[in-house]
Design an enzyme around this catalytic site. Structure first.
Site, short mmCIF file in Angstrom:
data_model
loop_
_atom_site.label_atom_id
_atom_site.label_comp_id
_atom_site.label_asym_id
_atom_site.label_seq_id
_atom_site.Cartn_x
_atom_site.Cartn_y
_atom_site.Cartn_z
CD GLU A 118 -1.13 -0.48 3.69
OE1 GLU A 118 -2.31 -0.77 3.46
OE2 GLU A 118 -0.65 -0.48 4.84
CE LYS A 120 7.39 5.57 5.09
NZ LYS A 120 7.35 7.02 5.26
NE ARG A 141 7.03 7.08 14.86
CZ ARG A 141 7.66 6.85 13.71
NH1 ARG A 141 7.53 5.67 13.13
NH2 ARG A 141 8.39 7.78 13.13
CB CYS A 407 20.22 40.88 -22.17
SG CYS A 407 19.44 40.87 -20.53
#
Length: 518
Positions: A118, A120, A141, A407
């Site tokens: 699957e 991430k 976590r 230029c």
């Protein structure tokens, strides 16, 4: 002996760098380097540790991970440790992961293995605890053992029910990822002031979830997708059975997950997800491969902070296909003229890309690129997007792009050194684009690092003739009354700018004196 000392120094340097960038990413939600750059540091450290196992540091990055708890948050202890995944970067790494699993289990081959694969999701890990079907806590976590209690913050997330219906275990830890869709991220950022804007959807999700004011969390369109299980009073046979049960509880798993039977199927699915990721409405940075059987997972166990039964295959730099609408030229502070492709806007890593560098005119000819062609663009971390290759020519247009002779800004002659691919404006001191480029570089993080003085402010003050060269930024005070009346300015923002300039000068002087003393 000398070599060992050098390796120790390298490992120490890498450990300190990884620790610092982990802190920026997990605790401050403010990464300073791209995921690819961070992965490169981790990979270098891992390779050295494999080659010199006797020199592994006590504070090795592989022994620590996650983040410190923010001081104002209540702590919450997880009933079972939350681990992190080791990374794979190519097909050989996937094959090695499967070989190691087969060898550890003392099997002849992996014919009996099934894998759940699957995407991430690049979000924030969350642990949900249900007792007797009721949601009792939600925690980040953190360091894997203890996280932040965000129970009140997640109550408005639709895919997290407060109560499980039918056939629920007495106790379960459901693990997954909190994130923001790319489209929701764009809407959220559009409503915030420039200084409050989030760098990417992951930062926005983390910043929205980790709010002491829960009303802010509730007002943000956070999403949750489960991808794992911690402690549970019921023993599931396979991940797929667990995912089926999650659906019954209205906690929908990822609809892009797939069961694979072989390494060839895994690689094929990885390539499919890689190709379509720019069209997925949330950020993903790889594919997770997990052995389907919980019994085999239990036998394989863990090594350090990583499960032996799962791995994350990281994607290469972000890529997408789009059409070149037109090509024009930018002149930098050194006079270099860079062709820039104006594109059909495309979503790349949560950012809408409408411009991409073509590097130089030799590259345009080499890649055979022109207006209305379908091309591939790439964006690695925070690097400016660039066109990597031609995908399909537009059959109606046959003219070649001509290199400019003058230029595009000041109309001066263009020069090209003998062994150089870059064209340059010859008007070094009077070309406005070069002047602006030099000022922008001088106030940027790479030089004086003057807070609140970015490209937008430099161009505005230059165009209004308040600055014309680098030294002029030190004389802005005499234009206070005019500048504070400008759009986007005011007394406070102008005073902050002057203070930033003075602070940067003082710091610069101190550094110079320190160097002289040495």
């Amino acid at each position: 002996m000398v070599k060992e000392e050098e390796i120790k120094k390298k490992l120490t340097r890498l450990a300190n760098l990884i620790k610092k960038h982990n802190y920026n990413y997990h605790t401050l939600d403010n990464p300073k380097i791209s995921d690819a750059e961070f992965d490169s540091l981790v990979k270098e450290n891992d390779n050295l540790e494999k080659k010199y196992p006797n020199l592994i540091l006590k504070n090795s990055p592989n022994k620590n991970y996650g983040s410190k708890i923010k001081e104002n948050f209540k702590k919450i202890k997880h009933d079972s440790q939350m681990y992190s995944l080791s990374n794979a970067f190519d097909n050989n790494d996937i094959k090695e992961f499967i070989k190691r699993s087969v060898k550890f289990l003392n099997l002849d081959n992996d014919n009996d293995f099934q894998y759940i694969c699957e995407p991430k999701i690049d979000g924030l890990s969350l642990n949900l605890v249900y007792k007797n079907g009721n949601l009792v806590s939600a925690g980040t976590r953190g360091d894997g053992f203890t996280g932040e209690d965000v129970t009140e913050n997640i109550l408005n997330i639709k895919n997290i029910p407060s109560k499980l219906e039918r056939n629920f275990p007495d106790f379960i830890e459901i693990r997954g990822e909190v994130f923001l869709n790319k489209s929701d991220f764009e809407k959220l950022n559009s409503k915030l002031e420039n200084r409050s804007k989030f760098a990417n959807p992951r930062n926005a999700a983390a910043g929205s979830l980790r709010q002491l004011d829960i009303s802010i969390s509730h007002s943000r369109p956070l999403k949750f997708i489960p991808h794992g299980i911690g402690k549970c009073s019921y023993n599931f046979d396979k991940i797929e059975n667990y995912y089926d049960q999650l659906k019954n509880w209205n906690i929908a798993p990822n609809n892009l997950s797939k069961k694979c039977q072989s390494v060839e199927e895994i690689i094929k699915f990885y390539n499919q997800i890689d190709q379509k990721r720019s069209g997925i409405d949330y950020d993903i940075d790889g594919l997770v491969v997990k052995i389907n059987s919980f019994k085999l997972q239990e036998r394989l166990g863990y090594v350090g902070k990583n499960p032996r039964w799962a791995i994350a295959i990281k994607f290469s730099a972000e890529k997408a296909n789009t059409i070149i609408k037109s090509i024009d030229y930018q002149v930098g502070r050194t006079g270099a003229i860079t062709p820039v492709a104006r594109l059909e806007p495309v979503n790349l890593g949560g950012v809408i890309i409408s411009n991409a560098s073509l590097h130089n005119f030799d590259e345009i000819n080499k890649k055979n690129i022109n207006v209305l062609d379908l091309v591939e663009i790439e964006r690695a971390g925070d690097v400016i997007p660039y066109v990597t290759r031609l995908v399909k020519k537009n059959s109606k247009l046959h003219t070649k792009i001509k290199t400019p002779k003058n230029c595009p800004v000041c109309k001066s002659n263009v020069l090209k050194e003998k062994d150089e691919a870059i064209l340059r404006c010859s008007n070094t001191y009077s070309c406005n684009s070069q002047k602006i480029g030099r000022i922008i570089h001088f106030v940027s993080k790479k030089s004086l690092n003057i807070d609140g003085f970015g490209e937008k402010q430099v161009k505005q003050l230059f165009n209004l003739k308040y600055i014309n060269k680098v030294e002029d930024i030190f004389n802005l005070e005499k234009f206070r009354s005019e500048i504070v009346e400008l759009d986007g300015w005011g007394e406070l923002s102008f005073s902050n700018l002057i203070n930033s300039i003075n602070n940067s000068i003082n710091l610069f002087i101190l550094l110079e004196l320190d160097l002289l003393e040495r």
